[in-house]
Every structure is written in C-alpha cells, then in structure tokens.
Design a protein around this motif. Structure first.
Motif, PDB file in Angstrom:
ATOM      1  N   UNK A  55     -58.393  31.781  35.791  1.00 28.90           N
ATOM      2  CA  UNK A  55     -57.477  32.591  36.892  1.00 28.90           C
ATOM      3  C   UNK A  55     -57.251  33.923  36.852  1.00 28.90           C
ATOM      4  N   UNK A  56     -56.855  34.478  35.660  1.00 28.38           N
ATOM      5  CA  UNK A  56     -56.697  35.902  35.185  1.00 28.38           C
ATOM      6  C   UNK A  56     -57.665  36.510  35.249  1.00 28.38           C
ATOM      7  N   UNK A  57     -59.051  35.997  35.030  1.00 27.06           N
ATOM      8  CA  UNK A  57     -60.206  36.712  35.007  1.00 27.06           C
ATOM      9  C   UNK A  57     -60.709  36.866  36.421  1.00 27.06           C
TER      10      UNK A  57
ATOM     11  N   UNK B  44     -64.600  25.008  36.691  1.00 30.31           N
ATOM     12  CA  UNK B  44     -65.384  24.399  37.877  1.00 30.31           C
ATOM     13  C   UNK B  44     -67.007  24.195  37.589  1.00 30.31           C
ATOM     14  N   UNK B  45     -67.403  24.256  36.343  1.00 31.52           N
ATOM     15  CA  UNK B  45     -68.864  24.275  36.111  1.00 31.52           C
ATOM     16  C   UNK B  45     -69.460  22.903  36.039  1.00 31.52           C
ATOM     17  N   UNK B  46     -70.613  22.866  36.190  1.00 32.53           N
ATOM     18  CA  UNK B  46     -71.377  21.580  35.944  1.00 32.53           C
ATOM     19  C   UNK B  46     -71.175  21.114  34.411  1.00 32.53           C
ATOM     20  N   UNK B  47     -70.761  19.976  34.265  1.00 29.85           N
ATOM     21  CA  UNK B  47     -70.830  19.510  32.954  1.00 29.85           C
ATOM     22  C   UNK B  47     -72.043  18.549  32.617  1.00 29.85           C
ATOM     23  N   UNK B  48     -72.816  18.941  31.423  1.00 28.63           N
ATOM     24  CA  UNK B  48     -73.949  18.418  30.835  1.00 28.63           C
ATOM     25  C   UNK B  48     -73.506  17.630  29.675  1.00 28.63           C
ATOM     26  N   UNK B  49     -74.172  16.097  30.051  1.00 26.43           N
ATOM     27  CA  UNK B  49     -74.022  15.104  28.621  1.00 26.43           C
ATOM     28  C   UNK B  49     -75.299  14.547  28.500  1.00 26.43           C
ATOM     29  N   UNK B  50     -75.545  14.034  27.337  1.00 32.50           N
ATOM     30  CA  UNK B  50     -76.857  13.021  27.144  1.00 32.50           C
ATOM     31  C   UNK B  50     -76.402  11.818  27.861  1.00 32.50           C
ATOM     32  N   UNK B  51     -77.594  11.541  28.302  1.00 33.44           N
ATOM     33  CA  UNK B  51     -77.333  10.073  29.329  1.00 33.44           C
ATOM     34  C   UNK B  51     -76.912   8.926  28.542  1.00 33.44           C
ATOM     35  N   UNK B  52     -77.248   9.043  27.269  1.00 30.56           N
ATOM     36  CA  UNK B  52     -76.838   7.705  26.491  1.00 30.56           C
ATOM     37  C   UNK B  52     -75.466   7.731  25.645  1.00 30.56           C
ATOM     38  N   UNK B  53     -74.782   8.651  26.057  1.00 35.52           N
ATOM     39  CA  UNK B  53     -73.361   8.915  25.114  1.00 35.52           C
ATOM     40  C   UNK B  53     -72.300   8.760  25.932  1.00 35.52           C
ATOM     41  N   UNK B  54     -72.382   8.140  27.106  1.00 35.90           N
ATOM     42  CA  UNK B  54     -71.077   8.184  27.663  1.00 35.90           C
ATOM     43  C   UNK B  54     -70.003   7.153  27.123  1.00 35.90           C
TER      44      UNK B  54
ATOM     45  N   UNK C  35     -53.614  12.770  21.670  1.00 36.33           N
ATOM     46  CA  UNK C  35     -54.905  13.514  21.868  1.00 36.33           C
ATOM     47  C   UNK C  35     -55.087  14.056  23.201  1.00 36.33           C
ATOM     48  N   UNK C  36     -54.654  13.115  23.944  1.00 32.66           N
ATOM     49  CA  UNK C  36     -54.622  13.483  25.458  1.00 32.66           C
ATOM     50  C   UNK C  36     -53.955  14.774  25.839  1.00 32.66           C
ATOM     51  N   UNK C  37     -52.669  14.638  25.223  1.00 31.64           N
ATOM     52  CA  UNK C  37     -51.554  15.583  25.680  1.00 31.64           C
ATOM     53  C   UNK C  37     -52.400  17.092  24.998  1.00 31.64           C
ATOM     54  N   UNK C  38     -52.861  17.077  23.666  1.00 30.62           N
ATOM     55  CA  UNK C  38     -53.529  18.395  23.217  1.00 30.62           C
ATOM     56  C   UNK C  38     -54.560  18.754  24.310  1.00 30.62           C
ATOM     57  N   UNK C  39     -55.237  17.683  24.974  1.00 28.21           N
ATOM     58  CA  UNK C  39     -56.431  18.235  25.643  1.00 28.21           C
ATOM     59  C   UNK C  39     -55.731  18.582  27.120  1.00 28.21           C
ATOM     60  N   UNK C  40     -54.773  17.996  27.431  1.00 23.77           N
ATOM     61  CA  UNK C  40     -54.249  18.572  28.706  1.00 23.77           C
ATOM     62  C   UNK C  40     -53.759  20.273  28.319  1.00 23.77           C
ATOM     63  N   UNK C  41     -53.055  20.481  27.298  1.00 24.14           N
ATOM     64  CA  UNK C  41     -52.716  21.784  26.988  1.00 24.14           C
ATOM     65  C   UNK C  41     -53.967  22.613  26.992  1.00 24.14           C
ATOM     66  N   UNK C  42     -54.963  22.299  26.216  1.00 22.77           N
ATOM     67  CA  UNK C  42     -55.933  23.228  26.016  1.00 22.77           C
ATOM     68  C   UNK C  42     -56.654  23.458  27.441  1.00 22.77           C
ATOM     69  N   UNK C  43     -56.593  22.553  28.381  1.00 24.37           N
ATOM     70  CA  UNK C  43     -57.176  22.365  29.834  1.00 24.37           C
ATOM     71  C   UNK C  43     -56.370  23.779  30.529  1.00 24.37           C
ATOM     72  N   UNK C  44     -55.102  23.704  30.575  1.00 26.31           N
ATOM     73  CA  UNK C  44     -54.220  24.652  31.062  1.00 26.31           C
ATOM     74  C   UNK C  44     -54.550  26.212  30.563  1.00 26.31           C
ATOM     75  N   UNK C  45     -54.824  26.102  29.368  1.00 25.04           N
ATOM     76  CA  UNK C  45     -54.963  27.458  28.520  1.00 25.04           C
ATOM     77  C   UNK C  45     -56.171  27.937  29.188  1.00 25.04           C
ATOM     78  N   UNK C  46     -57.266  27.188  29.414  1.00 25.92           N
ATOM     79  CA  UNK C  46     -58.795  27.549  29.938  1.00 25.92           C
ATOM     80  C   UNK C  46     -58.471  27.972  31.250  1.00 25.92           C
TER      81      UNK C  46
END
Length: 329
Positions: free
Chosen positions: A323-325, A204-214, A307-318
């Motif tokens: 939540x445990x913390x 739930x943190x703020x995400x920072x990206x370079x403005x010219x990279x979307x 790639x999306x499936x791998x991203x979803x799995x990693x998101x759940x891991x994080x």
C-alpha cells in the motif's frame, strides 16, 4: 567497588546482515547482551544500533583472535550459503563447513559456547508422515538423507562437530525447518514458500503451486521463535549436540491458501502446474521437538495457532508495504 558496573556479556553473531542473523542480533541485544555483528555485507543500521559491526568472513583472523582471547562468551553462527541450488562443492565446503569449524575451534580454545544453524534438509524426503527425530538421517526406513549439496554440507558440519567435540566442548547445532518472517524478501526464490505465498496474496498476484502438493505439509516456524530459542540457549546450558528447531506442527499448502484467502478477504487466483521434481520433492516435513523441549526450561511445542498468528502478522506487513508503494511512499 561501590557504583561500579560489570560489563555486559558479549556475543558474536555471524550472518548478521541476513534474515535469521538480523533477528538474532536484535533478540540478543534486547536480552541484555553486548553484540558484535559480523557479515561479508554491510549490516543495516536498523539491525545493529549500539552494536559493533565487523565486515568480514566467519574466519576473519582478528575476530578469531578476539574469540580465543576470551572477548566473547558465545558465538551464534548464522552465516552460510543457504541456497539449495548451489552446486559448487568447494564453495559450500568452505562457507558451510570449514569456516564454522574455525569458529568452533576458537570457541573450544576459549570455553565459549558455539551455537550454529544446521538444517532440517539433512533428512531429505521423509517416507512416512511422522515427526522426525535427530538421529533419523541415518535411518533409510525413515528418510532418504540429503537431496542436494547444500544439505550435504550441513550434515557434514553436524558430523564434524560431533566427531571432533562430542560432549567435550559447549556447542549446539540447530536444524531449522522452514523459518519465516519479516526481512527475507531479498532471498527471492530462496525465501520460505509461506512468505512467498503471503506476499503474493497481499499484492493480489497469481499464486503458483505444484499440482500434486496441495496436501503436502511443511513445518513452519516464526523467526521470532527461533531467535527466542537462541537467547534461551545462551542463558541455559544444555547438553552439547544437534537439536531440531521447528514448530513440530505441519501445515498443508491447502491450509496456507485458506489463510491467504482469509487474510486478504478476496478470492485467490491460483495456478496449479506440473511438478518437475516430484521424485525429490519434500511432501512432508515435521520436526520432533521433544529433545530440545526436554532440556530448555519452559520449552513447549508451537501450536498451529502460533504459526497462523505469525502468518497473519507477516501478511499485514506485506500488505502495508504494498500500500505504501502504491501511494508513492
């Protein structure tokens, strides 16, 4: 002799305490290989149960002696200085060129296969939105070539391997794109950007990206796919040389933000900031996978769904970690 068993083939994995190295150890073990795990750091017990662990550099003399004596059928070299911010040329030359060449020489002496991690960073900035082939690093119309000393060291190793061994020894260099997955949290800002964004969204943190990279696109590949490919190379002989290893599927930062919002089920807090390195920023990475797919049985390109499936799995891991913390676990 009746009832006797042949010893399992043995592989040496360097950089075994690291991100890709740890996944490689587990994949090799699951594929039936006996594994010796080598690193300058202690290898976590969870990474290498039932594996021999050696504390030392890639050019550790006893390991090289065992290699020359025929103990190992293959070496998978995942150890390196991986920071793109490292500026010490001598340090990079030692860790990323000289040490792997010592392993390669011992492999050539014994006939063992040598597989090592190179990097897609050798291509630098890509001038056109195309899938980049392995010979493109010398084509100025396609790319700039290495943009930092880390990338220079990786290209130097590729060229040394080709110049010294060509097709006269069994070796494979793998130019990884943006590998992501569990186990790279310790890398901090050197962790893949997709992992950093997924972790921030899960917390739930703020995400920072370079403005010219979307609209900028990167070629992301799940670490499990990399490890499977390494195991396939141990099983199937391919022509010696350098191969791209990515997904061949570029994903924009805008799409990553959409995934993060979807996974979290909440509106994201995104901050766009000026890009201070716009003149040397990689706005496009995409690996031409045809050469590797053409020599490995069953080779196929990754799909954006993979790639999306791998991203979803990693998101759940994080998310589970967070939540445990929060629960004090």
């Amino acid at each position: 002799m009746t009832g006797s068993t042949r010893p399992r083939p043995e592989v040496l994995v360097t950089g075994a305490a690291g991100f890709v190295g740890g996944h490689t150890v587990r994949a090799c073990r699951e594929a039936g290989w006996a594994v010796t795990a080598l690193d300058v750091r202690e290898v976590p017990a969870a990474t290498a149960p039932a594996s021999d662990c050696v504390l030392g550099r890639a050019d550790h003399a006893p390991v090289l002696a065992d290699l020359r004596a025929g103990r190992y059928a293959a070496v998978v070299h995942q150890g390196a200085i991986s920071s793109t911010l490292e500026s010490d040329r001598a340090k990079l030359q030692d860790a990323n060129v000289r040490q792997p060449l010592a392993l390669a020489e011992a492999c050539a002496d014994s006939g063992a296969l040598f597989v090592y991690a190179s990097s897609h960073s050798v291509y630098g900035t890509i001038h056109r939105r195309i899938a980049v082939a392995e010979d493109s690093e010398e084509d100025a119309s396609v790319c700039t070539g290495p943009l930092n000393r880390y990338a220079e060291s990786k290209l130097a190793l590729d060229r040394e391997m080709a110049g010294r061994y060509g097709s006269g020894a069994a070796w494979v260099g793998l130019r990884y794109t943006n590998v992501f997955g569990t186990g790279e949290e310790h890398k901090g800002q050197m962790a893949s950007i997709i992992s950093q964004l997924l972790r921030g969204a899960a917390q739930g943190r703020r995400l920072t990206l370079f403005a010219d990279t979307l609209k900028a696109c990167r070629d992301y590949v799940p670490v499990e796919s990399v490890a499977r490919t390494v195991v396939a190379l141990l099983r199937h002989q391919v022509p010696s040389g350098v191969y791209n290893l990515g997904s061949g599927c570029p994903v924009s930062f805008a799409t990553l933000l959409e995934w993060c919002a979807e996974f979290s089920g909440a509106e994201l807090d995104v901050r766009l900031v000026p890009n201070p390195v716009a003149d040397r920023y990689q706005y496009w990475t995409c690996a031409d996978q045809s050469r590797l797919q053409g020599v490995l049985p069953g080779g196929r390109p990754e799909l954006i769904e993979d790639v999306r499936s791998g991203a979803a799995t990693l998101f759940r891991h994080f998310q589970e970690q967070w939540q445990q913390r929060a629960n004090g676990c």
